[in-house]
Design an enzyme around this catalytic site. Structure first.
Site, PDB file in Angstrom:
ATOM      1  N   ARG A  18      51.884  29.958  38.837  1.00  0.00           N
ATOM      2  CA  ARG A  18      52.569  31.662  38.904  1.00  0.00           C
ATOM      3  C   ARG A  18      53.230  32.125  39.495  1.00  0.00           C
ATOM      4  NH1 ARG A  18      46.775  33.094  39.691  1.00  0.00           N
ATOM      5  NH2 ARG A  18      47.496  31.865  41.626  1.00  0.00           N
ATOM      6  N   ASN A  36      45.895  31.948  35.751  1.00  0.00           N
ATOM      7  CA  ASN A  36      44.998  30.318  35.498  1.00  0.00           C
ATOM      8  C   ASN A  36      44.225  30.884  34.116  1.00  0.00           C
ATOM      9  OD1 ASN A  36      46.748  28.647  37.379  1.00  0.00           O
ATOM     10  ND2 ASN A  36      45.820  29.483  39.274  1.00  0.00           N
TER      11      ASN A  36
END
Length: 90
Positions: A18, A36
């Site tokens: 990320r 996520n």
């Protein structure tokens, strides 16, 4: 404006996926988010110019740093949400 959902699967959580996607999207001028998912994947909503979004897709397909066994699926995003920046959604 081009809008896509990118789903990253493989070993993509807990490896900085990320954070590195956030940095790349900001460099490219892409807005949206990365998050996520409960199934262990990472979802990226990317919007911006066709060139910028295509460059982010190509970067993902080339292999996001630190990921293992990466699979990249891309689909057009039909929503009408407008994002002003790119962020990590927790």
């Amino acid at each position: 404006m081009k809008r896509v959902l990118i789903k990253l699967t493989g070993k993509v959580q807990g490896v900085g996926c990320r954070r590195t996607t956030l940095a790349k999207a900001r460099v490219l001028g892409v807005t949206g988010y990365v998050t996520n998912c409960v199934d262990g994947s990472v979802e990226v909503l990317a919007q911006g110019s066709h060139v910028a979004v295509d460059n982010l897709i190509a970067w993902c397909q080339a292999g996001v740093p630190c990921t293992v066994g990466l699979r990249v699926d891309v689909e057009e995003y039909q929503g009408d949400d407008i994002y002003l920046d790119f962020s990590i959604v927790r």
